[in-house]
Design an enzyme around this catalytic site. Structure first.
Site, PDB file in Angstrom:
ATOM      1  N   SER A 188       0.371  -8.818  11.585  1.00  0.00           N
ATOM      2  CA  SER A 188       1.027  -8.769  12.902  1.00  0.00           C
ATOM      3  C   SER A 188       1.247  -7.343  13.387  1.00  0.00           C
ATOM      4  O   SER A 188       1.421  -6.416  12.593  1.00  0.00           O
ATOM      5  CB  SER A 188       2.382  -9.487  12.853  1.00  0.00           C
ATOM      6  OG  SER A 188       2.178 -10.858  12.645  1.00  0.00           O
ATOM      7  N   ASP A 218      -1.250 -19.893  18.374  1.00  0.00           N
ATOM      8  CA  ASP A 218      -0.895 -20.200  16.983  1.00  0.00           C
ATOM      9  C   ASP A 218       0.481 -20.828  16.807  1.00  0.00           C
ATOM     10  O   ASP A 218       0.743 -21.503  15.828  1.00  0.00           O
ATOM     11  CB  ASP A 218      -1.003 -18.932  16.117  1.00  0.00           C
ATOM     12  CG  ASP A 218       0.093 -17.917  16.422  1.00  0.00           C
ATOM     13  OD1 ASP A 218       0.592 -17.874  17.574  1.00  0.00           O
ATOM     14  OD2 ASP A 218       0.452 -17.134  15.521  1.00  0.00           O
ATOM     15  N   ASN A 219       1.388 -20.558  17.739  1.00  0.00           N
ATOM     16  CA  ASN A 219       2.737 -21.149  17.673  1.00  0.00           C
ATOM     17  C   ASN A 219       3.447 -20.864  18.998  1.00  0.00           C
ATOM     18  O   ASN A 219       2.918 -20.147  19.847  1.00  0.00           O
ATOM     19  CB  ASN A 219       3.549 -20.606  16.480  1.00  0.00           C
ATOM     20  CG  ASN A 219       3.610 -19.101  16.415  1.00  0.00           C
ATOM     21  OD1 ASN A 219       3.010 -18.493  15.525  1.00  0.00           O
ATOM     22  ND2 ASN A 219       4.301 -18.458  17.344  1.00  0.00           N
ATOM     23  N   CYS A 232       2.903 -17.628  12.266  1.00  0.00           N
ATOM     24  CA  CYS A 232       1.509 -17.169  12.268  1.00  0.00           C
ATOM     25  C   CYS A 232       0.678 -17.564  11.060  1.00  0.00           C
ATOM     26  O   CYS A 232      -0.350 -18.235  11.192  1.00  0.00           O
ATOM     27  CB  CYS A 232       1.473 -15.648  12.385  1.00  0.00           C
ATOM     28  SG  CYS A 232       2.178 -15.019  13.905  1.00  0.00           S
ATOM     29  N   HIS A 245       2.073 -11.435  21.084  1.00  0.00           N
ATOM     30  CA  HIS A 245       3.091 -11.198  20.065  1.00  0.00           C
ATOM     31  C   HIS A 245       3.733  -9.843  20.362  1.00  0.00           C
ATOM     32  O   HIS A 245       3.027  -8.880  20.663  1.00  0.00           O
ATOM     33  CB  HIS A 245       2.382 -11.171  18.709  1.00  0.00           C
ATOM     34  CG  HIS A 245       3.263 -11.166  17.501  1.00  0.00           C
ATOM     35  ND1 HIS A 245       4.058 -10.087  17.180  1.00  0.00           N
ATOM     36  CD2 HIS A 245       3.452 -12.089  16.524  1.00  0.00           C
ATOM     37  CE1 HIS A 245       4.709 -10.369  16.049  1.00  0.00           C
ATOM     38  NE2 HIS A 245       4.364 -11.566  15.640  1.00  0.00           N
ATOM     39  N   ARG A 267      -2.486 -20.255  11.085  1.00  0.00           N
ATOM     40  CA  ARG A 267      -3.889 -19.798  11.035  1.00  0.00           C
ATOM     41  C   ARG A 267      -4.623 -20.433   9.853  1.00  0.00           C
ATOM     42  O   ARG A 267      -5.804 -20.773   9.940  1.00  0.00           O
ATOM     43  CB  ARG A 267      -3.927 -18.267  10.947  1.00  0.00           C
ATOM     44  CG  ARG A 267      -3.615 -17.639  12.291  1.00  0.00           C
ATOM     45  CD  ARG A 267      -2.999 -16.259  12.197  1.00  0.00           C
ATOM     46  NE  ARG A 267      -2.215 -16.046  13.407  1.00  0.00           N
ATOM     47  CZ  ARG A 267      -2.698 -15.529  14.526  1.00  0.00           C
ATOM     48  NH1 ARG A 267      -3.929 -15.085  14.570  1.00  0.00           N
ATOM     49  NH2 ARG A 267      -1.941 -15.416  15.600  1.00  0.00           N
ATOM     50  N   ASP A 300      -1.538 -15.440  20.467  1.00  0.00           N
ATOM     51  CA  ASP A 300      -0.446 -15.343  19.501  1.00  0.00           C
ATOM     52  C   ASP A 300       0.902 -15.505  20.213  1.00  0.00           C
ATOM     53  O   ASP A 300       1.193 -14.771  21.164  1.00  0.00           O
ATOM     54  CB  ASP A 300      -0.511 -13.981  18.787  1.00  0.00           C
ATOM     55  CG  ASP A 300       0.314 -13.957  17.506  1.00  0.00           C
ATOM     56  OD1 ASP A 300       1.065 -14.925  17.260  1.00  0.00           O
ATOM     57  OD2 ASP A 300       0.211 -12.972  16.761  1.00  0.00           O
ATOM     58  N   ASP A 301       1.682 -16.449  19.753  1.00  0.00           N
ATOM     59  CA  ASP A 301       3.037 -16.672  20.280  1.00  0.00           C
ATOM     60  C   ASP A 301       3.069 -17.028  21.772  1.00  0.00           C
ATOM     61  O   ASP A 301       4.063 -16.749  22.463  1.00  0.00           O
ATOM     62  CB  ASP A 301       3.949 -15.445  20.040  1.00  0.00           C
ATOM     63  CG  ASP A 301       4.244 -15.188  18.572  1.00  0.00           C
ATOM     64  OD1 ASP A 301       3.667 -15.888  17.720  1.00  0.00           O
ATOM     65  OD2 ASP A 301       5.049 -14.283  18.283  1.00  0.00           O
ATOM     66  N   LYS A 348      -6.541 -10.674  15.276  1.00  0.00           N
ATOM     67  CA  LYS A 348      -5.540 -10.761  14.204  1.00  0.00           C
ATOM     68  C   LYS A 348      -5.975 -11.749  13.130  1.00  0.00           C
ATOM     69  O   LYS A 348      -6.334 -12.879  13.430  1.00  0.00           O
ATOM     70  CB  LYS A 348      -4.212 -11.205  14.817  1.00  0.00           C
ATOM     71  CG  LYS A 348      -3.115 -11.468  13.808  1.00  0.00           C
ATOM     72  CD  LYS A 348      -1.818 -11.759  14.534  1.00  0.00           C
ATOM     73  CE  LYS A 348      -0.722 -12.215  13.589  1.00  0.00           C
ATOM     74  NZ  LYS A 348       0.548 -12.434  14.307  1.00  0.00           N
ATOM     75  N   LYS A 404       9.001 -20.690  18.785  1.00  0.00           N
ATOM     76  CA  LYS A 404       8.448 -20.243  17.492  1.00  0.00           C
ATOM     77  C   LYS A 404       9.465 -20.376  16.358  1.00  0.00           C
ATOM     78  O   LYS A 404      10.650 -20.084  16.539  1.00  0.00           O
ATOM     79  CB  LYS A 404       8.022 -18.780  17.629  1.00  0.00           C
ATOM     80  CG  LYS A 404       7.555 -18.112  16.346  1.00  0.00           C
ATOM     81  CD  LYS A 404       7.078 -16.700  16.614  1.00  0.00           C
ATOM     82  CE  LYS A 404       6.686 -15.976  15.341  1.00  0.00           C
ATOM     83  NZ  LYS A 404       6.082 -14.656  15.610  1.00  0.00           N
ATOM     84  N   HIS A 458      -4.272 -12.108   9.455  1.00  0.00           N
ATOM     85  CA  HIS A 458      -2.997 -12.585   8.897  1.00  0.00           C
ATOM     86  C   HIS A 458      -3.132 -13.673   7.839  1.00  0.00           C
ATOM     87  O   HIS A 458      -2.270 -14.546   7.711  1.00  0.00           O
ATOM     88  CB  HIS A 458      -2.049 -13.047  10.018  1.00  0.00           C
ATOM     89  CG  HIS A 458      -0.613 -12.689   9.695  1.00  0.00           C
ATOM     90  ND1 HIS A 458       0.451 -12.975  10.539  1.00  0.00           N
ATOM     91  CD2 HIS A 458      -0.082 -12.074   8.615  1.00  0.00           C
ATOM     92  CE1 HIS A 458       1.565 -12.558   9.980  1.00  0.00           C
ATOM     93  NE2 HIS A 458       1.266 -12.014   8.812  1.00  0.00           N
TER      94      HIS A 458
HETATM   95 MG    MG Z   1       2.238 -16.250  16.153  1.00  0.00          MG
END
Ligand code: MG
Length: 479
Positions: free
Chosen positions: A172, A297-298, A90, A245, A94, A50-51, A147, A318, A149
């Site tokens: 998150s 994811d980003n 996010c 994240h 996803r 994540d991130d 996660k 992001k 989301h």
């Molecule tokens: Mg993310």
């Protein structure tokens, strides 16, 4: 150049087409045949950070974060340089991975509420067919660990989207804020009790607030156990880490160990986790029948200073449609089948959907538009990626398009700067081969390229039916 270039001509002219990927080694056909002869369907593991930014791994050039397991995975498999997510935040990202479709089609994007929140009433529509649902038809068992989301209400949880097992946070880890210093201050020295996020097993909350210090470790243990108990049948493991994240948390063995501070500690724990997964696959004799993908994811959440990651030489992070927001590290591994290489072809998370369903002996749904393409030619060393375009959406609006090495920005806006969107006519045009950092607008030199990209956009729009928006609806407090 001709003034009326088609999309294919544009790509060929730019040297990014089939000729751009010649292999010096033959495909390991005997291994493939061997797998086919055993009649065993391959297993699939997607590890989704994540991130995490494009520049945060050793094998992507980070000078101090140590990622020996991911570096080895890249050396044994494929390291993709031009791999994209479906959105720069996010929830829509996803949705794109799990449905193979741009979020605009499923309705999993919005211009004001960019992700789902604890008061959101929406989630992934039942009509969408997730990877897990597609694989279930092929006899697979699936687990979502980490996660989610994509909706925290019961009807939207992983167990109602094709997964047989779920363990993780439904959204998150910075949501459900209940204490600590104001604003970003709480993030600089995060404590578990500042965020009252639930940890769930299947449909039940088993811990609240979740002890985030041990999340990466516990997700990994759950993942290893799932592999061990599923080894006699085909399985799909979707391991979506809560880290990196913010707020950042690590277990005791990693705290203070990296040269990159708390962020580096968290990345190094994820690297350890990947090592544990691959070691388990080797120990159980599953490595040569399991396709493993690592990506994020980003891009990095830059307003969080040293607690955010790095997009390396890519612009921004992001939340925006510059490369730093949507181009991600991506490593694909399958000993004996995925041909080791550095891949410069275009790929996207949505392509994992199509590729995985085909590898399992299935097909993506034909009653809707699926944006994923089949990457098997690249994996097997037999050809180039069929993907020739990347669409960069922010919410419901198309901000930019990449064709071959050229990227046109019709609208730009910083990820979290609070600035208004700026329209560009003609669009800003960057040559990502010459200028990966998107610094030098070459629009005035290439009206023909802009015209060709405009045609691609026109065609894309003519085929687009936006889904009903899912992210704006809120749970009614006093109905
Ligand atoms: Mg993310």
């Amino acid at each position: 150049m001709k003034s009326q270039m088609t999309r294919r001509e544009l790509i060929r002219w730019a040297g990014m087409g089939a000729a751009g990927f010649a292999f010096s080694h033959g495909l390991n056909a005997s291994r493939l045949l061997g797998a086919a002869q055993t009649g065993k369907k391959p297993n699939f593991v997607i590890v989704f950070a994540d991130d995490m930014g494009y520049g945060d791994l050793g094998c992507y050039g980070h000078p101090t974060i140590r990622t020996p397991n991911l570096d080895r995975m890249a050396a044994e498999g494929q390291r993709w340089t031009d791999f994209y997510v479906g959105a720069s935040v996010c929830t829509p990202s996803r949705a794109a991975l799990l449905t193979g479709r741009l979020p605009i089609r499923s309705g999993m994007c919005d211009d004001s509420r960019r992700v789902l929140f604890p008061d959101s009433a929406g989630g992934l529509p039942q009509g969408e067919v997730t990877i897990a649902e597609g694989l279930k038809e092929q006899g697979y068992t699936s687990a979502c660990i980490g996660k989610w989301h994509l909706g925290h209400l019961p009807q939207y949880l992983p167990t109602n989207n094709g997964f047989d097992y779920y363990f993780g946070l439904p959204y998150s880890n910075d949501m459900d804020r209940v204490g600590g210093p104001q604003g970003r201050e709480a993030f600089w020295n995060p404590k578990v009790e500042y965020w009252n996020v639930p940890l769930m097993r299947n449909e039940q909350i088993v811990e609240r607030p979740a002890d985030q210090n041990t999340l990466t470790k516990r997700y990994t243990e759950e993942a290893v156990r799932f592999i061990e108990r599923s080894k006699d049948r085909p399985f799909f493991l979707y391991l979506a880490h809560t880290m990196v994240h913010v707020p950042l948390f690590v277990s005791d063995g990693f705290r203070g160990k990296s040269s990159r501070g708390l962020y580096g500690d968290a990345v190094e724990e994820i690297d350890w986790s990947v090592g544990r997964i691959l070691e388990t696959l080797r120990r159980e004799g599953l490595a040569e029948n399991t396709f493993v993908v690592f990506t994020s994811d980003n891009g990095p959440w830059l307003p969080y200073d040293q607690h955010g990651g790095s997009a390396g030489l890519l612009r921004e992070g992001k939340g925006c449609t510059f490369e730093g927001g949507m181009r991600e590290p991506c490593i694909m591994w399958w000993p004996g089948t995925v041909r080791p290489a550095v891949i410069h072809d275009l790929g996207a998370t949505m392509d994992l959907y199509t590729t995985i369903l085909k590898l399992a002996g299935g097909e993506p749904p034909t009653d809707r538009v699926v944006d994923g393409v089949d990457l098997r030619p690249v994996l097997f060393g037999e050809g180039s990626s069929p993907r020739d375009a990347v669409f960069y959406y922010r919410g419901t609006k198309l901000y930019a398009v990449r064709i071959g090495p050229y990227k046109a920005h019709f609208i730009t806006q910083s990820g979290y700067g609070g600035d208004k969107p700026v329209q560009h006519d003609p669009p800003l045009l960057y040559h990502l081969g010459h200028d990966p950092s998107e610094k030098y607008d070459v629009a005035k030199d290439h009206p023909d390229v802009i015209a060709a990209i405009a045609k691609v956009v026109e065609q894309h729009r003519s085929e687009l039916t936006p889904g009903e928006g899912q992210l704006a609806r809120r749970i009614m407090k006093n109905p």
